[in-house]
Enzyme design. Structure first.
Site, PDB file in Angstrom:
ATOM      1  N   HIS A 321      31.365  -8.247 -29.523  1.00 33.83           N
ATOM      2  CA  HIS A 321      31.336  -9.489 -28.755  1.00 33.83           C
ATOM      3  C   HIS A 321      29.989 -10.202 -28.872  1.00 33.83           C
ATOM      4  O   HIS A 321      28.978  -9.640 -29.311  1.00 33.83           O
ATOM      5  CB  HIS A 321      31.668  -9.232 -27.284  1.00 33.83           C
ATOM      6  CG  HIS A 321      30.675  -8.394 -26.541  1.00 33.83           C
ATOM      7  ND1 HIS A 321      29.413  -8.835 -26.195  1.00 33.83           N
ATOM      8  CD2 HIS A 321      30.771  -7.121 -26.048  1.00 33.83           C
ATOM      9  CE1 HIS A 321      28.776  -7.901 -25.529  1.00 33.83           C
ATOM     10  NE2 HIS A 321      29.569  -6.834 -25.429  1.00 33.83           N
ATOM     11  N   CYS A 339      29.199  -1.351 -26.210  1.00 35.49           N
ATOM     12  CA  CYS A 339      29.791  -2.396 -27.046  1.00 35.49           C
ATOM     13  C   CYS A 339      28.893  -2.711 -28.238  1.00 35.49           C
ATOM     14  O   CYS A 339      27.757  -2.254 -28.322  1.00 35.49           O
ATOM     15  CB  CYS A 339      30.008  -3.660 -26.226  1.00 35.49           C
ATOM     16  SG  CYS A 339      31.338  -3.536 -25.016  1.00 35.49           S
TER      17      CYS A 339
END
Length: 398
Positions: A321, A339
């Site tokens: 992301h 992440c």
């Protein structure tokens, strides 16, 4: 003595007669073939799973027609043309059968039968299938079938599932539980790009449990797009994307920093292994609630962030992301909660570029990816995956 026609309840035979039955009191013509239809004429509780079986003695079958509401039912003829067997039958339905046989002497017999199948006490139906109809997906895409109830006879149901692809491959089914079965290709053999794949479930009449039957067939077609394979290294802190084998983009990343160990697992480390992209969120709401920490408790690592251009790659909260606030660390230091932080322009490109089912191969982390964390099925050995099918076999999609 006048001839008498007996209608059988388990099977019907004919010798020159147009109606199902045997002629009694007349001398049978030995040169006329004898035809038997099972279930027999008048049967009202035929087993759907047994189908229709037509046999010929003293000759060969020239034609067999089984009709359901005027539409033909599929079946297979034996090589010697003395036996024909239909597929499974729909529960609670009426069927008409006509069979024609011919002897070596050229004499023929036509036999007719009408029967009804047993009604199902419970119905087996497909509740959900992934991917969606006509969806364009990645080369790693699994096929996931979810049923509306627990499947007792998994062998019978798995036997009814068929996967075909324009470009042949090898795969296998694996039962996740009593209601969900997943098909994937062999390790190292993703789907070839740019082709169609079809799932067909011939469930009508399949007995999956006590008086439980499939009521209807199911068909789902989807498309495999270009090959998108992304390699991410948590050590070099770099992402490299290849399209159909050629590098099309690369960018610096920042992966999980580590430091939060729960039951021997560092949950702040990005997992190493073959991930598959599962979906997109723009934005994604990410909070510390998943680890039992109030988002307001900053002292204990609490957080709540609105993240743009997020592509999910696992069930444990891992995404590729956008993260503008960590650009300073990208390519230099791992600072995320697990992440893959990316520069906004690259994250947006990846978000628009990716399909569901694209492989994302991450290396360099000490934390391994569990095979059932999201769609990470390629983390299971091929031998074990095949064993997880009820039929314990590989499947050709040719």
């Amino acid at each position: 003595m006048a001839g008498v026609v007996l209608l059988l309840t388990t099977a019907c035979s004919g010798g020159g007669e147009k109606d199902a039955g045997v002629t009694v009191g007349e001398k049978a013509d030995a040169s006329v073939p004898d035809v038997t239809i099972n279930p027999g004429n008048g049967n009202t509780k035929a087993a759907p799973e047994d189908g229709v079986v037509v046999t010929a003695a003293g000759g060969t079958l020239e034609q067999v027609t089984v009709l359901l509401k005027g539409k033909p039912v599929a079946g297979e003829m034996a090589a010697d043309k003395t036996k024909w067997k239909s597929r499974t039958l729909r529960p609670g339905a009426k069927y008409q059968v006509t069979a024609v046989a011919k002897s070596p002497e050229g004499k023929s017999t036509t036999v007719n039968a009408t029967f009804a199948t047993l009604k199902a006490a419970a119905r087996l139906e497909i509740a959900d299938v992934t991917p969606s109809s006509n969806e364009k997906v990645g080369v790693g895409m699994p096929i996931q079938v979810v049923f509306n109830r627990a499947v007792a006879d998994k062998k019978a149901v798995e036997q009814a599932l068929e996967v075909k692809s324009t470009k042949p491959n090898v795969g296998a089914w694996y039962w996740m539980n009593d209601t969900t079965v997943v098909f994937r290709t062999k390790n190292g053999q993703y789907w070839q790009p740019n082709q169609k794949v079809m799932l067909r479930a011939r469930l009508a009449g399949v007995k999956s449990g006590k008086r439980t039957y499939g009521m209807a067939d199911f068909k789902r077609t989807f498309r495999i797009g270009d090959s998108h394979i992304t390699h991410i290294s948590t050590k070099s802190k770099k992402a490299v994307v290849k399209k159909n084998g050629k590098t099309v983009r690369s960018w610096p990343i920042s992966a999980g920093r580590g430091g939060r160990v729960v039951n021997g697992v560092d949950t702040f480390l990005t997992t190493s292994g073959v991930h598959l992209t599962m979906g997109k969120e723009n934005p994604a709401i990410m909070t510390s609630e998943w680890m039992g920490v109030d988002p307001k408790d900053k002292a204990n690592g609490g957080y709540k962030e609105v993240i743009p251009f997020a592509v999910r790659i696992s069930n444990s909260g891992e995404y590729v992301h956008s993260m503008a606030s960590t650009i300073w660390a990208q390519g230099r230091q791992n600072v995320s909660h697990g992440c893959v932080n990316s520069p906004p322009k690259d994250a947006q490109w990846f978000y628009n570029f990716s399909y569901r089912g694209d492989p994302v191969v991450i290396t360099g982390s000490k934390r391994g990816l569990d095979w059932n964390n999201g769609w990470s099925y390629y983390e299971m050995s091929w031998k074990r995956w095949v064993k997880g099918g009820a039929l314990d076999r590989t499947v050709s999609t040719a």
